[in-house]
Design an enzyme around this catalytic site. Structure first.
Site, PDB file in Angstrom:
ATOM      1  N   ASP A  10      39.012  58.404  23.811  1.00 28.67           N
ATOM      2  CA  ASP A  10      38.421  57.596  24.883  1.00 28.67           C
ATOM      3  C   ASP A  10      38.349  56.153  24.396  1.00 28.67           C
ATOM      4  O   ASP A  10      37.686  55.868  23.394  1.00 28.67           O
ATOM      5  CB  ASP A  10      37.023  58.134  25.222  1.00 28.67           C
ATOM      6  CG  ASP A  10      36.414  57.442  26.431  1.00 28.67           C
ATOM      7  OD1 ASP A  10      37.093  56.617  27.061  1.00 28.67           O
ATOM      8  OD2 ASP A  10      35.245  57.742  26.746  1.00 28.67           O
ATOM      9  N   ASP A 105      42.371  55.334  30.334  1.00 22.83           N
ATOM     10  CA  ASP A 105      41.817  55.118  28.994  1.00 22.83           C
ATOM     11  C   ASP A 105      41.371  56.398  28.307  1.00 22.83           C
ATOM     12  O   ASP A 105      40.643  56.342  27.317  1.00 22.83           O
ATOM     13  CB  ASP A 105      40.635  54.142  29.061  1.00 22.83           C
ATOM     14  CG  ASP A 105      39.512  54.629  29.969  1.00 22.83           C
ATOM     15  OD1 ASP A 105      39.703  55.647  30.673  1.00 22.83           O
ATOM     16  OD2 ASP A 105      38.443  54.006  29.976  1.00 22.83           O
ATOM     17  N   GLU A 106      41.822  57.556  28.779  1.00 14.89           N
ATOM     18  CA  GLU A 106      41.415  58.829  28.183  1.00 14.89           C
ATOM     19  C   GLU A 106      42.589  59.790  28.107  1.00 14.89           C
ATOM     20  O   GLU A 106      43.429  59.833  29.007  1.00 14.89           O
ATOM     21  CB  GLU A 106      40.320  59.507  29.014  1.00 14.89           C
ATOM     22  CG  GLU A 106      38.963  58.884  28.971  1.00 14.89           C
ATOM     23  CD  GLU A 106      37.976  59.719  29.774  1.00 14.89           C
ATOM     24  OE1 GLU A 106      37.492  60.740  29.260  1.00 14.89           O
ATOM     25  OE2 GLU A 106      37.706  59.356  30.934  1.00 14.89           O
TER      26      GLU A 106
END
Length: 256
Positions: A10, A105-106
């Site tokens: 993350d 973003d993960e």
């Protein structure tokens, strides 16, 4: 190995972190990325200096500026964020083909077939974290566990820049003291219903009988109990079939 080795990455305060990278004068300053406060803008990302004032994503921008009047508000530059995201995901794909990107973003990735001993996953995750920081300039928090549910919770356990490892067999003990909201799929409404049953932690949820949970939440009840006990057999999925496309617009004044 008897257990899978799953990692969740993350990127910390991603949009704001990219803006700081692009403009080093913003280092250490409260930065908010999102819409204009006068047009009912919403915070898409808040830097950690801004979070110290209570600002957070999904908060109305006007409220965030009440909390932090000196915050620097920037519009989102999503094409730029996608460029940085692709660079991070390329580093992950160098480690394993089993990568499931769940947002810009993960991502989850499965190292089971790439290592000989489960403990090696921690070193791989640590090297990746260092590469993301040194090669790209971004901070990432990672969780290492035997399944996706626990890996995701672990990545959020020590932010920013943390690396949390949950050994196989320790899943239930790791989750037990955490708030029930920490589990994937338990939102505000479900958490409120659980609170009415005097359940506020994952451990309390895990202790409920499946019959009680089924009566309260239908077929999702037993699944919630399994997640609370650290059981999650879902595989890392590398491709999805797109089922829908959506777009939202917030108007700057009420319409009839």
């Amino acid at each position: 190995m008897s257990s899978r080795a799953i990692v969740h990455l993350d990127l910390d305060a991603f949009f704001a972190a990219v803006e700081v990278l692009e403009n080093p004068e913003l280092i250490g300053k409260p930065v908010l990325v999102g819409g204009k406060p006068g047009e009912r803008g919403v915070v898409a990302a808040a830097s950690y200096p801004a979070r110290a004032f209570g600002c957070r994503s999904a908060m109305p921008m006007a409220r965030a500026l009440q909390l932090c009047p000196d915050a620097i508000v920037l519009p989102g530059r999503h094409s730029l964020y996608r460029q940085y995201s692709r660079r991070v995901m390329a580093l992950i794909h160098e480690l394993t083909p089993l990568v499931e990107q769940i947002s810009i973003d993960e991502a989850f990735f499965d190292l089971t077939d790439q290592i000989k001993a489960w403990e090696e996953a921690t070193e791989v995750a640590r090297r990746l974290q260092t590469e993301v920081r040194e090669q790209i300039g971004l901070s990432a928090s990672l969780g290492v566990a035997a399944n996706k549910q626990v890996a995701k919770v672990a990545s959020d356990f020590d932010k920013p820049g943390g690396l949390t490892v949950v050994q196989p067999g320790d899943e239930a003990a790791f989750l037990a003291p955490l708030p029930a909201r920490a589990l994937w799929g338990i939102g505000p409404v479900t958490a409120e219903r659980l609170a009415s049953m005097n359940v506020t932690t994952v451990g309390q949820l895990a202790a409920l009988s499946e019959d009680d949970l089924r009566a309260a939440f239908g077929r999702h009840g037993p699944e919630m109990a399994e997640r609370a006990r650290g059981i999650d057999d879902r595989p890392v999925i590398t491709e999805y079939e797109r089922k829908s496309v959506s777009q939202e617009r917030t108007f700057d004044r009420d319409l009839t």
